[in-house]
Design a protein around this motif. Sequence first.
Motif, short mmCIF file in Angstrom:
data_model
loop_
_atom_site.label_atom_id
_atom_site.label_comp_id
_atom_site.label_asym_id
_atom_site.label_seq_id
_atom_site.Cartn_x
_atom_site.Cartn_y
_atom_site.Cartn_z
N GLY A 61 -13.76 8.90 1.59
CA GLY A 61 -14.12 8.51 0.25
C GLY A 61 -13.05 7.61 -0.31
N SER A 62 -13.07 7.42 -1.61
CA SER A 62 -12.08 6.52 -2.21
C SER A 62 -10.93 7.29 -2.84
CB SER A 62 -12.76 5.63 -3.23
OG SER A 62 -13.25 6.43 -4.28
N ASP A 63 -10.86 8.58 -2.62
CA ASP A 63 -9.79 9.34 -3.27
C ASP A 63 -9.27 10.45 -2.36
OD1 ASP A 63 -8.07 9.74 -5.29
OD2 ASP A 63 -9.61 9.99 -6.84
N GLY A 64 -8.01 10.78 -2.55
CA GLY A 64 -7.41 11.92 -1.87
C GLY A 64 -7.46 11.80 -0.36
N PRO A 127 -12.56 0.12 -2.64
CA PRO A 127 -12.43 1.49 -3.14
C PRO A 127 -10.96 1.91 -3.09
CG PRO A 127 -13.18 1.52 -0.88
CD PRO A 127 -13.13 0.07 -1.29
N ARG A 128 -10.42 2.40 -4.19
CA ARG A 128 -9.03 2.82 -4.15
C ARG A 128 -8.84 4.05 -5.02
NH1 ARG A 128 -6.06 -1.97 -7.57
NH2 ARG A 128 -7.75 -2.41 -8.99
N PRO A 129 -7.93 4.90 -4.63
CA PRO A 129 -7.68 6.09 -5.42
C PRO A 129 -7.21 5.70 -6.82
CG PRO A 129 -6.58 6.23 -3.30
CD PRO A 129 -7.11 4.85 -3.41
N ASP A 130 -7.53 6.55 -7.78
CA ASP A 130 -7.21 6.21 -9.17
C ASP A 130 -5.72 6.01 -9.40
OD1 ASP A 130 -9.70 5.98 -10.27
OD2 ASP A 130 -9.92 8.16 -10.50
N TRP A 131 -4.92 6.83 -8.70
CA TRP A 131 -3.49 6.72 -9.00
C TRP A 131 -2.89 5.39 -8.57
CZ3 TRP A 131 -0.34 6.05 -4.79
CH2 TRP A 131 -0.84 6.45 -3.56
N GLY A 218 -7.17 -5.08 -4.97
CA GLY A 218 -8.36 -4.53 -5.59
C GLY A 218 -9.66 -5.10 -5.04
N THR A 219 -9.57 -6.15 -4.19
CA THR A 219 -10.80 -6.72 -3.62
C THR A 219 -10.57 -6.99 -2.13
OG1 THR A 219 -10.03 -8.92 -4.18
CG2 THR A 219 -11.55 -7.88 -5.72
N VAL A 220 -11.66 -7.25 -1.44
CA VAL A 220 -11.56 -7.63 -0.04
C VAL A 220 -12.51 -8.79 0.19
CG1 VAL A 220 -13.18 -5.76 0.50
CG2 VAL A 220 -11.91 -6.83 2.33
N SER A 221 -12.02 -9.84 0.89
CA SER A 221 -12.86 -11.01 1.16
C SER A 221 -12.54 -11.52 2.56
CB SER A 221 -12.62 -12.11 0.12
OG SER A 221 -11.29 -12.55 0.19
N PRO A 222 -13.50 -12.22 3.19
CA PRO A 222 -13.29 -12.61 4.60
C PRO A 222 -12.09 -13.53 4.80
CG PRO A 222 -15.57 -12.95 3.93
CD PRO A 222 -14.82 -12.62 2.69
N GLY A 223 -11.78 -14.38 3.81
CA GLY A 223 -10.72 -15.36 4.01
C GLY A 223 -9.32 -14.83 3.77
N GLN A 224 -9.23 -13.57 3.30
CA GLN A 224 -7.94 -13.01 2.92
C GLN A 224 -6.88 -13.11 4.03
OE1 GLN A 224 -8.39 -8.95 1.66
NE2 GLN A 224 -7.86 -9.52 -0.42
N GLY A 225 -7.32 -12.76 5.25
CA GLY A 225 -6.38 -12.74 6.36
C GLY A 225 -5.77 -14.11 6.61
N GLY A 226 -6.59 -15.17 6.52
CA GLY A 226 -6.13 -16.50 6.86
C GLY A 226 -4.99 -16.98 5.99
N SER A 227 -5.09 -16.72 4.68
CA SER A 227 -4.04 -17.22 3.79
C SER A 227 -2.75 -16.42 3.97
CB SER A 227 -4.51 -17.16 2.34
OG SER A 227 -5.05 -15.91 2.05
N LEU A 228 -2.89 -15.10 4.22
CA LEU A 228 -1.70 -14.30 4.48
C LEU A 228 -1.05 -14.72 5.79
CD1 LEU A 228 -2.54 -10.63 3.56
CD2 LEU A 228 -0.61 -11.96 2.80
N LEU A 229 -1.90 -15.10 6.76
CA LEU A 229 -1.41 -15.38 8.10
C LEU A 229 -0.39 -16.51 8.11
CD1 LEU A 229 -1.88 -14.47 11.01
CD2 LEU A 229 -3.49 -16.33 11.24
N ILE A 230 -0.64 -17.54 7.28
CA ILE A 230 0.26 -18.69 7.28
C ILE A 230 1.66 -18.27 6.83
CG2 ILE A 230 0.69 -20.92 6.20
CD1 ILE A 230 -2.27 -21.40 6.36
N PHE A 231 1.71 -17.42 5.77
CA PHE A 231 3.02 -16.96 5.34
C PHE A 231 3.63 -16.02 6.38
CE2 PHE A 231 1.39 -18.48 1.31
CZ PHE A 231 2.47 -19.25 0.93
N ALA A 232 2.78 -15.26 7.05
CA ALA A 232 3.30 -14.41 8.12
C ALA A 232 3.90 -15.26 9.24
CB ALA A 232 2.19 -13.51 8.67
N PHE A 233 3.26 -16.39 9.55
CA PHE A 233 3.83 -17.31 10.55
C PHE A 233 5.21 -17.77 10.12
CE2 PHE A 233 -0.50 -18.81 12.27
CZ PHE A 233 -0.40 -17.92 13.32
#
Lengths: 296, 374
Positions: A61-64, A127-131, A218-233
């Motif tokens: 679930g999204s909690d605990g 989905p993320r826990p409230d805390w 707070g969100t998830v999208s298909p392109g997220q990995g690509g933009s992070l990847l460049i900084f990871a490189f």
Amino acid sequence: MGTVILLTLTGLGLAALYFLVASGLSLVFGLADVLNFAHGLFLGVGAYATWWAAANLPGAGSDGFGFVLAVVFGVAAGTLVAVLVELVLIRPLYSRTIEQVLVTVGLSLAGVALLQATWGADARPFPRPDWTRQVTGILGAQVPNGGLLLIIAAVLVLGALLAFLRWTRYGLVIRAGVENREMVTALGIDVRKAFTLVFAIGGAAAALAGALGGVYFGTVSPGQGGSLLIFAFIVVVIGGMGSVVGSAYAAVAVGLLQQFVNYYGPSGLGDVCVVGLLAVVLLLRPQGIAGKVATA
Amino acid sequence: MTEVKSPEVPAPPAAVPAELTPERGRWHRVRPFLPLVALVLAVIVPYSTLPLPGIFEGPLNSPGTLQVLAVCLVFGGLAAGYDLLFGRTGMLSFGHALYFAAGVYGTDILVTKAGLPLWQAALLTVTGGTILAALLGAVALRTVGIAFAMVTLAFAQVGAILVARDFGGFTGGEEGLPLDVSGLPAGLVGVTNTVNLYWLALAYLALVVFVVHRVSSSPTGRVLAGLRDDERRIGVLGLDPYRYKLVAFTLAGGLAAAGGGVYCLIVGGASPHITSSELTLSMLVMVVLGGPGTRWGPVLGGVLYMYLDHRLTAFGSSDAVESLPAVLSRPLSQPLFVLGTLFILAVYFFPGGLASLTSRLTLLRRSLLPPSRR
């Protein structure tokens, strides 16, 4: 004072995200000489699998505890995809570096398109826990809990990785393989098993980054990995290929620099400064902060 | 220990590889003129009203079709220029989109914001793009191999950030910058004049192919090929690899900037997606699909890639695909999924790309023919 602490901690949160992606990349590159463009895909798979599990997997679930289960499912999915990619696509092209890079490029294009085809191009609420939505007061700064969670996770992963590399037999093989792969092979050790292992570790770390990054943003999208990847490189190059500790230092430097300059300067200047840092490091110390010389 | 010899197996006669014997076929004499024939055919395409159902939506000379063709031709030229780096010099640059984007945005900004006439804007853009490539190349080439790839990727990312964040209000940010057509020559404006843009794109393609061909057959080109095959050996011969690589990098950057100018005119503006690293990756896909290091392979790859990218979007929403189960139809409606998969298959099964297809087919034909007719 509060602003500086807040910026430091959010910068460290960003650094944690970079480290989770870069540690796997760095190990894969150091050991197998594969520049893995599909690493962003592992991140995307981890994020989407966690998102899917939170809604559909019984018990999750999204909690605990349910959320922990969902993240575990996401990490397992990312690991599985990474191992499959290594076994099916990378291994047949053993020691043909350029072809391996090309295959991971194709995979990153096709994989992201597949994620997009399945779940749409738009960002989905994660989905993320409230805390994790709340903030904690640290020395007068209101720090979002999602960022703290990332920092804790990254420190745990760093500790686990270092312990694994230092005190286990496979860790020894990996360290030796980064140092000199031919010698390890000559000693009769099947270094390809270590490749699979390194891919699995990298995939797991990237999938964890995907899941926790989803919590953080707070969100998830298909392109997220690509933009992070460049900084990871960039982190990998600054830190030195094949060095986990170097990646950690570089991730902290990049994350803090980006956060501070973006806050005090015009938005986006921090990202430019990071590339400037990369250029300076390359000019002064081409092999990175630690690790072997950054050549193919 | 005595050597065991099998007496009955004589060594096979040394065979001359097929590619070393000049082919004495019907095509032998026509062959040098084929590019010229193709060029003439491409020039007269706009005069044809031939409808090609299934391939293009309208007849060949309709503005829509001509625009698609023009974009394909520009990317053919772009891929040929990129091949100067990847296929001929062996440099894996992941930042080539930067110089293309510099051409697009440079032309656009100079015409729209500064109000310069087109020829001045184009001249300044190409010069600026070349200088930019020389400067960034001078830094990036201090690294080699995979590190070089990452550094070029990082530089291109800066370009993408600069365009997206819109410092100083030049680039229009996420929305892009439509080209102000009021100052342009009348022949390049309007739907009816798409044909001129088509010819312009064709001229660009011809220029790139000519330049790349001249460079690669010159002594410099031989050094570049040497760098691709064995860089250390070039160093041992007393030549400076750094300088030659910088020359190739600068030249390819300038060609890409020129292509950007043409592209800007064809699509009538600039949008931030051309700065993305995805565009560089697709250039790589074009070159590998077509055949790296060959004269026509990258051109074919670029034209085909852009055509497929365009057509697959229509194909994905067609009835034939819609009627498939969702598991199949959804991925098929994503052009990048199809192209990425095609690319992986090409890396595995067609390492030479489309350009190697003829020699492969020749081999196949020869092995299928009865021995007496060989």
